[in-house]
Enzyme design. Structure first.
Site, PDB file in Angstrom:
ATOM      1  N   ASP A   1       0.814  -1.220   0.000  1.00  8.50           N
ATOM      2  CA  ASP A   1       0.000   0.000   0.000  1.00  8.50           C
ATOM      3  C   ASP A   1       0.848   1.271   0.000  1.00  8.50           C
ATOM      4  OD1 ASP A   1      -2.363   1.434  -0.034  1.00  8.50           O
ATOM      5  OD2 ASP A   1      -2.629   1.394   2.144  1.00  8.50           O
TER       6      ASP A   1
ATOM      7  N   ASP B   1      -1.089  -9.486  -5.707  1.00  9.55           N
ATOM      8  CA  ASP B   1      -2.416  -8.906  -5.501  1.00  9.55           C
ATOM      9  C   ASP B   1      -3.161  -9.052  -6.814  1.00  9.55           C
ATOM     10  OD1 ASP B   1      -4.690  -7.496  -5.000  1.00  9.55           O
ATOM     11  OD2 ASP B   1      -3.701  -5.565  -4.627  1.00  9.55           O
TER      12      ASP B   1
ATOM     13  N   GLU C   1       2.646  -2.682  -5.111  1.00  7.14           N
ATOM     14  CA  GLU C   1       2.407  -1.285  -4.735  1.00  7.14           C
ATOM     15  C   GLU C   1       3.601  -0.687  -3.970  1.00  7.14           C
ATOM     16  OE1 GLU C   1      -1.304   0.938  -2.864  1.00  7.14           O
ATOM     17  OE2 GLU C   1      -1.957  -0.593  -4.313  1.00  7.14           O
TER      18      GLU C   1
END
Length: 337
Positions: A102, A245, A132
């Protein structure tokens, strides 16, 4: 939805001495492991990379590690059969962790990245897939080079993926494929190499996000599966790990090649480890209360017959009262017994 107290995320207390790495889990144990590495390196006149590779093979037992190094026949035979045996994978064990960290959320980013690095050191996976990743506050991840070889996909882009491999992993090739249908800078990252003479392919990705981009995501997943099938066909007997992901809903999955398995399913489909993006328990993202998805997945191919699956990163950071990421990390250990 109610759950037992044991399933709830934990708040982790941090002492003043631990504030430098912004505090997460079992810092004392991590320091003990580092002390063993330093002591091993001093006694054997080697380095901490050699120390770490042997200590982790013997459960961080310093005496056993020294026995291995100085030529104990029993330990040499055990380690050769478990790690280096070219004729059989019996006894072979490998762990892989995947985590969307994130980086696009700038809130408490430096603190969260230090927490990510601390958790990675504690879990100590052989292979790490990250999604990310961003340039800002990347230093804690870059510092993992003391333990891993790090390969970034398209560093310098708004965000990107990374594959980290143990120093025992011999890397032969690193490729990055840019999805032609992506409007979100998404890529497929492939590392080819070997461990103990066994051919291994590592395939990491971050597929298109949000329900509105279902068509692009499904096409990307199909492309990934086709690439995995091609690798397996051209490399008989190889190990292959694909994950990241994937942002997938179950109904979006198709075209999985024969012999490619879902690690969570292989480990027994434990509902306690199913949801990797769970806003019932992770409140980093506001406005998504009541949603939980199995976005993060690991698929595998190889002669393993035992898989253990767990979630990591579920400790709240005391100093900023948030979790390291809005995703839990997934960690799978594969064994041939």
């Amino acid at each position: 939805m109610s759950s037992s107290d044991n399933d709830e995320p934990k708040v982790v207390e941090i002492s003043d001495d631990e504030m430098e790495c912004e505090g997460v889990v079992e810092v004392n144990n991590e320091q003990s492991d580092e002390a063993k590495m330093r002591e091993f390196a001093e006694i054997t006149a080697t380095d901490e990379i050699m120390a770490q590779s042997i200590l982790q093979d013997v459960g961080w037992d310093l005496k056993r590690a020294l026995d291995v190094f100085f030529g104990s026949d029993a330990f040499k035979e055990t380690r050769n059969e478990a790690v280096m045996g070219p004729s059989s994978s019996a006894g072979f064990e490998l762990s892989l962790m995947s985590w969307n960290i994130d980086g696009l959320d700038g809130r408490s980013l430096a603190t969260r990245m230090k927490a990510v690095a601390t958790i990675v050191k504690k879990v100590n996976p052989d292979i790490l897939f990250l999604q990310e990743v961003v340039d800002r506050d990347l230093e804690p991840i870059d510092k993992l080079q003391s333990l891993y070889k790090i390969y970034y996909s398209n560093k310098g882009c708004q965000y990107y993926t990374a594959i980290l491999v143990s120093k025992m992993f011999e890397v032969e090739k690193h490729d990055v494929v840019h999805f032609q249908n992506s409007g979100m800078y998404r890529t497929l990252q492939i590392v080819e190499g070997s461990i103990g003479g066994m051919k291994v392919f590592l395939v990491n990705t971050h597929l298109e996000s949000m329900r509105d981009h279902r068509a692009q995501r499904m096409a990307q997943f199909s492309f990934c599966m086709d690439r995995c099938a091609e690798i397996i066909a051209n490399n008989p007997g190889c190990f292959l790990f694909f994950g990241g992901d994937l942002n997938l809903r179950d109904e979006e999955i198709s075209s999985i090649p024969d012999g490619v398995l879902d690690a969570w399913v292989s480990a027994g489909c434990d509902t306690k480890t199913k949801w990797t993006w769970d806003t019932y328990k992770n409140d980093n993202k506001q406005g998504f209360n009541g949603a939980k998805m199995r976005f993060d997945r690991i698929y595998w191919h190889g002669p393993f017959n035992q898989v253990h699956f767990s979630l990591e990163g579920r400790q709240r950071i005391r100093s900023c009262l948030c979790f390291p990421s809005d995703h839990w990390a997934i960690n799978a250990t594969f064994s041939a017994v």
